[in-house]
Design a protein around this motif. Structure first.
Motif, PDB file in Angstrom:
ATOM      1  N   LYS A 107       0.880  -1.165   0.000  1.00 35.45           N
ATOM      2  CA  LYS A 107       0.000   0.000   0.000  1.00 35.45           C
ATOM      3  C   LYS A 107       0.914   1.210   0.000  1.00 35.45           C
ATOM      4  O   LYS A 107       1.726   1.375   0.903  1.00 35.45           O
ATOM      5  N   ALA A 108       0.821   2.034  -1.030  1.00 37.29           N
ATOM      6  CA  ALA A 108       1.723   3.174  -1.143  1.00 37.29           C
ATOM      7  C   ALA A 108       1.186   4.171  -2.156  1.00 37.29           C
ATOM      8  O   ALA A 108       0.229   3.886  -2.872  1.00 37.29           O
ATOM      9  N   VAL A 109       1.815   5.336  -2.219  1.00 36.44           N
ATOM     10  CA  VAL A 109       1.445   6.334  -3.217  1.00 36.44           C
ATOM     11  C   VAL A 109       1.748   5.796  -4.614  1.00 36.44           C
ATOM     12  O   VAL A 109       0.973   5.980  -5.544  1.00 36.44           O
ATOM     13  N   THR A 110       2.859   5.123  -4.755  1.00 39.47           N
ATOM     14  CA  THR A 110       3.194   4.428  -6.006  1.00 39.47           C
ATOM     15  C   THR A 110       3.627   3.016  -5.651  1.00 39.47           C
ATOM     16  O   THR A 110       4.237   2.790  -4.604  1.00 39.47           O
ATOM     17  N   ILE A 111       3.309   2.086  -6.516  1.00 38.50           N
ATOM     18  CA  ILE A 111       3.696   0.690  -6.303  1.00 38.50           C
ATOM     19  C   ILE A 111       5.051   0.473  -6.969  1.00 38.50           C
ATOM     20  O   ILE A 111       5.178   0.650  -8.180  1.00 38.50           O
ATOM     21  N   PRO A 112       6.080   0.110  -6.186  1.00 41.10           N
ATOM     22  CA  PRO A 112       7.389  -0.136  -6.794  1.00 41.10           C
ATOM     23  C   PRO A 112       7.318  -1.288  -7.806  1.00 41.10           C
ATOM     24  O   PRO A 112       6.713  -2.326  -7.529  1.00 41.10           O
ATOM     25  N   GLN A 113       7.919  -1.107  -8.947  1.00 44.70           N
ATOM     26  CA  GLN A 113       7.902  -2.141  -9.983  1.00 44.70           C
ATOM     27  C   GLN A 113       8.522  -3.438  -9.487  1.00 44.70           C
ATOM     28  O   GLN A 113       8.080  -4.524  -9.851  1.00 44.70           O
ATOM     29  N   ASP A 114       9.527  -3.340  -8.592  1.00 40.11           N
ATOM     30  CA  ASP A 114      10.144  -4.574  -8.104  1.00 40.11           C
ATOM     31  C   ASP A 114       9.169  -5.400  -7.280  1.00 40.11           C
ATOM     32  O   ASP A 114       9.227  -6.624  -7.286  1.00 40.11           O
ATOM     33  N   SER A 115       8.215  -4.767  -6.595  1.00 48.08           N
ATOM     34  CA  SER A 115       7.208  -5.522  -5.849  1.00 48.08           C
ATOM     35  C   SER A 115       6.285  -6.275  -6.798  1.00 48.08           C
ATOM     36  O   SER A 115       5.926  -7.425  -6.550  1.00 48.08           O
ATOM     37  N   ILE A 116       5.930  -5.639  -7.903  1.00 45.80           N
ATOM     38  CA  ILE A 116       5.105  -6.314  -8.912  1.00 45.80           C
ATOM     39  C   ILE A 116       5.899  -7.453  -9.538  1.00 45.80           C
ATOM     40  O   ILE A 116       5.410  -8.583  -9.653  1.00 45.80           O
ATOM     41  N   ASP A 117       7.148  -7.184  -9.918  1.00 50.78           N
ATOM     42  CA  ASP A 117       7.980  -8.197 -10.564  1.00 50.78           C
ATOM     43  C   ASP A 117       8.220  -9.404  -9.655  1.00 50.78           C
ATOM     44  O   ASP A 117       8.149 -10.552 -10.107  1.00 50.78           O
ATOM     45  N   LEU A 118       8.492  -9.158  -8.372  1.00 51.31           N
ATOM     46  CA  LEU A 118       8.724 -10.258  -7.446  1.00 51.31           C
ATOM     47  C   LEU A 118       7.463 -11.094  -7.248  1.00 51.31           C
ATOM     48  O   LEU A 118       7.522 -12.322  -7.186  1.00 51.31           O
ATOM     49  N   THR A 119       6.323 -10.424  -7.147  1.00 50.22           N
ATOM     50  CA  THR A 119       5.064 -11.162  -6.985  1.00 50.22           C
ATOM     51  C   THR A 119       4.771 -11.989  -8.221  1.00 50.22           C
ATOM     52  O   THR A 119       4.370 -13.158  -8.126  1.00 50.22           O
ATOM     53  N   LEU A 120       4.976 -11.406  -9.403  1.00 50.19           N
ATOM     54  CA  LEU A 120       4.775 -12.155 -10.645  1.00 50.19           C
ATOM     55  C   LEU A 120       5.705 -13.364 -10.724  1.00 50.19           C
ATOM     56  O   LEU A 120       5.295 -14.451 -11.141  1.00 50.19           O
ATOM     57  N   ALA A 121       6.953 -13.189 -10.320  1.00 50.38           N
ATOM     58  CA  ALA A 121       7.901 -14.303 -10.340  1.00 50.38           C
ATOM     59  C   ALA A 121       7.444 -15.414  -9.395  1.00 50.38           C
ATOM     60  O   ALA A 121       7.499 -16.600  -9.742  1.00 50.38           O
ATOM     61  N   GLY A 122       6.975 -15.039  -8.219  1.00 50.05           N
ATOM     62  CA  GLY A 122       6.476 -16.042  -7.278  1.00 50.05           C
ATOM     63  C   GLY A 122       5.244 -16.755  -7.783  1.00 50.05           C
ATOM     64  O   GLY A 122       5.074 -17.960  -7.596  1.00 50.05           O
ATOM     65  N   LEU A 123       4.384 -16.023  -8.473  1.00 54.70           N
ATOM     66  CA  LEU A 123       3.149 -16.620  -8.986  1.00 54.70           C
ATOM     67  C   LEU A 123       3.391 -17.574 -10.148  1.00 54.70           C
ATOM     68  O   LEU A 123       2.486 -18.319 -10.534  1.00 54.70           O
ATOM     69  N   ALA A 124       4.592 -17.590 -10.684  1.00 53.25           N
ATOM     70  CA  ALA A 124       4.905 -18.583 -11.713  1.00 53.25           C
ATOM     71  C   ALA A 124       4.715 -19.997 -11.170  1.00 53.25           C
ATOM     72  O   ALA A 124       4.380 -20.917 -11.915  1.00 53.25           O
ATOM     73  N   PHE A 125       4.884 -20.168  -9.856  1.00 57.18           N
ATOM     74  CA  PHE A 125       4.678 -21.469  -9.232  1.00 57.18           C
ATOM     75  C   PHE A 125       3.206 -21.883  -9.220  1.00 57.18           C
ATOM     76  O   PHE A 125       2.900 -23.055  -9.041  1.00 57.18           O
TER      77      PHE A 125
END
Length: 141
Positions: A107-125
Motif C-alpha cells: 500500500k503506497a502512493v506508487t507501487i514499486p515495480q520490483d514488488s510487482i515483478d517479485l510477486t509475478l515471479a512467485g506466482l509462476a509457481f
C-alpha cells in the motif's frame, strides 16, 4: 578472455520476498512448488498448497480519494465451503463478496515495480491458476 558458456545458474525452486510495506512488520511471502505462505504478519496467517487453490489474481487498485495504490494478491480456494475452517488464520483476509482472500502486498502512493515483478515471479509457481496479468482496478472516490 570472456567465457561464452551458457548461464549455468540453477533453476529457481522457491521464492521468498518481503515487499517494502511488509519489511517493517517482519512479514514475508513464500512461493514454491508446494504452495504459498504468508508468515510473520500480525494480522493474517496463511499456508496453502496449490491443490487448495482454484485461481489467483494480481491487482493494482487506485484510490483517487486517498491518493494511494494497493497491490493485492487474490486467492480463490478450490473448496470455499471448508476453507475458513481449514485455515482460520486467514479469516482477516477473507472477502465474502469475493469468495476468497484478498492479501495486501503493498500500500503506497506508487507501487514499486520490483514488488510487482517479485510477486509475478512467485506466482509462476501457481501454474495455470494464474493467467499472468496484472489487473488495474480504479476505486470510486
Amino acid at each position: 578472455m570472456r567465457d561464452s558458456a551458457p548461464d549455468s545458474s540453477p533453476d529457481v525452486d522457491a521464492m521468498t520476498f518481503a515487499p517494502l510495506a511488509l519489511r517493517e512488520t517482519g512479514a514475508a511471502y513464500f512461493f514454491d512448488q508446494g504452495g504459498l505462505r504468508l508468515e510473520g504478519s500480525s494480522e493474517v496467517s496463511l499456508a496453502l498448497s496449490w491443490s487448495e487453490v482454484d485461481r489467483v489474481a494480481l491487482q493494482v487498485q487506485h484510490s483517487r480519494f486517498l491518493g494511494l495504490k494497493m497491490l493485492r494478491l487474490l486467492v480463490w480456494p478450490a473448496y470455499p465451503q471448508t476453507f475458513l475452517a481449514a485455515h482460520p488464520g486467514s479469516a482477516p483476509a477473507w472477502d465474502e463478496g469475493l469468495g476468497g482472500c484478498a492479501l495486501a502486498v503493498v500500500k503506497a502512493v506508487t507501487i514499486p515495480q520490483d514488488s510487482i515483478d517479485l510477486t509475478l515471479a512467485g506466482l509462476a509457481f501457481a501454474g495455470m491458476r494464474f493467467d499472468g496479468r496484472v489487473e488495474e482496478i480504479p476505486l470510486a472516490g
